[in-house]
Enzyme design. Structure first.
Site, PDB file in Angstrom:
ATOM      1  N   ASP A  32       0.856  -1.196   0.000  1.00 15.80           N
ATOM      2  CA  ASP A  32       0.000   0.000   0.000  1.00 15.80           C
ATOM      3  C   ASP A  32       0.885   1.237   0.000  1.00 15.80           C
ATOM      4  OD1 ASP A  32      -2.027   2.090   0.881  1.00 15.80           O
ATOM      5  OD2 ASP A  32      -3.271   0.296   0.994  1.00 15.80           O
ATOM      6  N   SER A 118     -16.770  -2.084  -9.036  1.00 16.83           N
ATOM      7  CA  SER A 118     -17.755  -1.408  -8.182  1.00 16.83           C
ATOM      8  C   SER A 118     -19.100  -1.312  -8.888  1.00 16.83           C
ATOM      9  CB  SER A 118     -17.251   0.002  -7.888  1.00 16.83           C
ATOM     10  OG  SER A 118     -18.295   0.806  -7.418  1.00 16.83           O
ATOM     11  N   TYR A 149     -15.013   7.509 -11.888  1.00 17.51           N
ATOM     12  CA  TYR A 149     -14.629   6.360 -11.056  1.00 17.51           C
ATOM     13  C   TYR A 149     -15.265   5.083 -11.626  1.00 17.51           C
ATOM     14  CZ  TYR A 149     -14.838   3.293  -6.894  1.00 17.51           C
ATOM     15  OH  TYR A 149     -14.771   2.231  -6.025  1.00 17.51           O
ATOM     16  N   GLU A 191     -14.671   9.542   3.369  1.00 13.83           N
ATOM     17  CA  GLU A 191     -15.556   8.568   4.004  1.00 13.83           C
ATOM     18  C   GLU A 191     -16.858   8.407   3.216  1.00 13.83           C
ATOM     19  OE1 GLU A 191     -14.631  11.442   5.075  1.00 13.83           O
ATOM     20  OE2 GLU A 191     -16.240  12.560   6.039  1.00 13.83           O
ATOM     21  N   LYS A 200     -21.375  11.676  12.411  1.00 14.09           N
ATOM     22  CA  LYS A 200     -22.199  12.851  12.730  1.00 14.09           C
ATOM     23  C   LYS A 200     -23.086  12.579  13.949  1.00 14.09           C
ATOM     24  CE  LYS A 200     -22.222  14.671   8.074  1.00 14.09           C
ATOM     25  NZ  LYS A 200     -22.921  15.473   7.089  1.00 14.09           N
TER      26      LYS A 200
HETATM   27  P1  NAD Z   1      -9.561   2.188   0.656  1.00 19.08           P
HETATM   28  O1  NAD Z   1      -9.380   3.552   0.056  1.00 19.08           O
HETATM   29  O2  NAD Z   1      -9.692   2.081   2.133  1.00 19.08           O
HETATM   30  O3  NAD Z   1      -8.375   1.223   0.198  1.00 19.08           O
HETATM   31  C1  NAD Z   1      -7.681   1.383  -1.007  1.00 19.08           C
HETATM   32  C2  NAD Z   1      -6.202   1.386  -0.685  1.00 19.08           C
HETATM   33  O4  NAD Z   1      -5.471   1.522  -1.900  1.00 19.08           O
HETATM   34  C3  NAD Z   1      -5.788   2.591   0.218  1.00 19.08           C
HETATM   35  O5  NAD Z   1      -5.216   2.129   1.415  1.00 19.08           O
HETATM   36  C4  NAD Z   1      -4.802   3.334  -0.625  1.00 19.08           C
HETATM   37  O6  NAD Z   1      -3.719   3.904   0.111  1.00 19.08           O
HETATM   38  C5  NAD Z   1      -4.314   2.257  -1.591  1.00 19.08           C
HETATM   39  N1  NAD Z   1      -3.720   2.868  -2.771  1.00 19.08           N
HETATM   40  C6  NAD Z   1      -4.233   3.882  -3.511  1.00 19.08           C
HETATM   41  N2  NAD Z   1      -3.366   4.218  -4.478  1.00 19.08           N
HETATM   42  C7  NAD Z   1      -2.301   3.397  -4.339  1.00 19.08           C
HETATM   43  C8  NAD Z   1      -1.078   3.286  -5.040  1.00 19.08           C
HETATM   44  N3  NAD Z   1      -0.786   4.084  -6.072  1.00 19.08           N
HETATM   45  N4  NAD Z   1      -0.193   2.345  -4.644  1.00 19.08           N
HETATM   46  C9  NAD Z   1      -0.454   1.533  -3.581  1.00 19.08           C
HETATM   47  N5  NAD Z   1      -1.612   1.604  -2.880  1.00 19.08           N
HETATM   48  C10 NAD Z   1      -2.513   2.527  -3.262  1.00 19.08           C
HETATM   49  O7  NAD Z   1     -10.810   1.561  -0.090  1.00 19.08           O
HETATM   50  P2  NAD Z   1     -11.646   0.239   0.242  1.00 19.08           P
HETATM   51  O8  NAD Z   1     -12.999   0.675   0.677  1.00 19.08           O
HETATM   52  O9  NAD Z   1     -10.867  -0.682   1.081  1.00 19.08           O
HETATM   53  O10 NAD Z   1     -11.820  -0.362  -1.230  1.00 19.08           O
HETATM   54  C11 NAD Z   1     -10.989  -1.419  -1.726  1.00 19.08           C
HETATM   55  C12 NAD Z   1     -11.351  -1.675  -3.190  1.00 19.08           C
HETATM   56  O11 NAD Z   1     -12.750  -1.997  -3.297  1.00 19.08           O
HETATM   57  C13 NAD Z   1     -11.135  -0.466  -4.096  1.00 19.08           C
HETATM   58  O12 NAD Z   1     -10.664  -0.929  -5.344  1.00 19.08           O
HETATM   59  C14 NAD Z   1     -12.503   0.120  -4.259  1.00 19.08           C
HETATM   60  O13 NAD Z   1     -12.640   0.836  -5.456  1.00 19.08           O
HETATM   61  C15 NAD Z   1     -13.355  -1.146  -4.248  1.00 19.08           C
HETATM   62  N6  NAD Z   1     -14.747  -0.864  -3.838  1.00 19.08           N
HETATM   63  C16 NAD Z   1     -15.006  -0.497  -2.546  1.00 19.08           C
HETATM   64  C17 NAD Z   1     -16.309  -0.218  -2.174  1.00 19.08           C
HETATM   65  C18 NAD Z   1     -16.646   0.201  -0.764  1.00 19.08           C
HETATM   66  O14 NAD Z   1     -17.819   0.453  -0.513  1.00 19.08           O
HETATM   67  N7  NAD Z   1     -15.711   0.292   0.159  1.00 19.08           N
HETATM   68  C19 NAD Z   1     -17.353  -0.316  -3.117  1.00 19.08           C
HETATM   69  C20 NAD Z   1     -17.048  -0.671  -4.420  1.00 19.08           C
HETATM   70  C21 NAD Z   1     -15.732  -0.972  -4.770  1.00 19.08           C
END
Ligand code: NAD
Length: 322
Positions: A32, A118, A149, A191, A200
């Site tokens: 990460d 997503s 996105y 968030e 909130k």
């Molecule tokens: P998050 O933002 O908590 O985790 C994503 C991680 O990727 C972060 O820790 C960030 O530092 C890391 N990252 C970003 N750019 C980077 C880079 N260049 N090199 C290395 N690391 C990098 O998000 P999440 O909620 O844990 O989501 C995880 C995955 O699931 C994502 O691909 C997101 O698009 C997908 N997703 C999440 C949701 C949700 O509701 N949480 C819904 C649909 C899809």
């Protein structure tokens, strides 16, 4: 011992996934941009670096892994992905990560790769009626996501599928629908709605009014992170490629989401609806395909997940205030 690579291990879902894989007995490498903000990582090896850098990416994909989970993305809630202000970064950063990771995995002959797409890739025209959104997997085309996105997710899920077709990789693609739970972003602008509402309400006194973007009548479903990981690992270990929805079918309005959190908190909360980025009018997971292919779909109630999430967010709020 089986080995796993988790890209995005410092994030919300990636952090939980590392814990799960450790419980299952894997040796885990996490990668990460940053360390996890809310928990000590349980990864055997945690490498901080930028997956937009192809040399760095190759250095962490220096062997074959039994399972690879690619969750790293430039992402956030509505305040980050729907304002338009971050579109170039979102598209460039996430697409570059996916291009680099896939190329490095292919060069190492890694086969089992999971990619988190997503529900934001579904066409906006099928999500205008809050009571009847259509998010069946085969409704994806003609494509018309309502955010960049979502367009990047659509591109990248296609990218993973092409490496499966042309290079014999066994890639799996899931479309996550609003995943929530403890140890996720709860403040700072990235968030998402459940964490934001928990914050909130944790900060409010009974009888207070909280601001909410939009009229609160837009509908969504929310899936607790443990169930998301159950679906993710089941998909990874199945013969099914996807894309498949991983989400809850318990659709609520955002007003109802607030009411449930207020009830959990034991507070009377009034709502002040203000203009803000809200996304599509209605969205719900359609779980027919996952039931058919995996014989499984999520079953936990929204309230049960919110109870655990509220307790954690409340703790963060109190800690920050101290
Ligand atoms: P998050 O933002 O908590 O985790 C994503 C991680 O990727 C972060 O820790 C960030 O530092 C890391 N990252 C970003 N750019 C980077 C880079 N260049 N090199 C290395 N690391 C990098 O998000 P999440 O909620 O844990 O989501 C995880 C995955 O699931 C994502 O691909 C997101 O698009 C997908 N997703 C999440 C949701 C949700 O509701 N949480 C819904 C649909 C899809």
């Amino acid at each position: 011992m089986k080995t796993a690579l988790v890209c995005g291990a410092g994030g919300f879902i990636g952090g939980h996934l590392v814990k799960r894989l450790k419980r299952e007995g894997f040796w885990v490498r996490g990668v990460d941009l940053k360390a996890h903000e809310y928990a000590e990582t349980e990864a055997d090896d945690f490498v901080v670096g930028d997956l937009r850098d192809q040399y760095f990416t190759r250095s962490v994909i220096d062997r074959r892994f039994d399972e690879v989970y690619q969750l790293a993305a430039d992402m956030g809630g509505a305040g980050y992905i729907f304002t338009g202000e971050n579109d170039a970064d979102i598209m460039h950063n996430s697409a570059t990560i996916n291009l680099n990771v896939l190329d490095a995995l292919h060069k190492r002959n890694v086969k089992n790769v999971f990619y988190s797409s997503s529900a934001c890739m579904y066409p906006a025209y099928n999500q205008e009626d809050p009571d009847n959104p259509n998010c069946a997997e085969d409704s994806a085309y003609p494509a018309a996501p309502d955010s960049e996105y979502g367009w990047e997710k659509l591109f990248s899920e296609r990218l993973y599928l092409t490496y499966g077709r042309n290079y014999g990789m066994k890639n799996r693609v899931a479309r996550y629908h609003n995943i929530f739970g403890p140890e996720g972003t709860w403040t700072g602008g990235k968030e998402k709605a459940p964490a934001a509402m928990c914050r909130k309400i944790a900060q409010a006194k009974s009888g207070d009014t909280i601001d909410m973007w939009g009229d609160g009548l837009q509908t969504r479903s929310f899936l607790f992170v443990d169930e998301c990981l159950e679906g993710t690992t089941r998909l990874m270990r199945s013969d099914f490629t996807g894309p498949v929805n991983i989400g809850s079918e318990e659709m609520v309005t955002i007003n109802q989401l607030v009411d449930v959190v207020a009830d959990i908190a034991g507070k009377t909360i009034h709502k002040n609806h203000i203009p803000g980025p809200v996304g599509v009018r209605g969205r719900n997971s359609d779980n027919r395909l996952i039931e058919e292919k995996l014989g499984w779909s999520p079953s936990q109630t929204l309230r049960a997940g919110l109870e655990r999430t509220y307790a954690w967010v409340e703790q963060q709020v109190m800690r920050n205030a101290a």
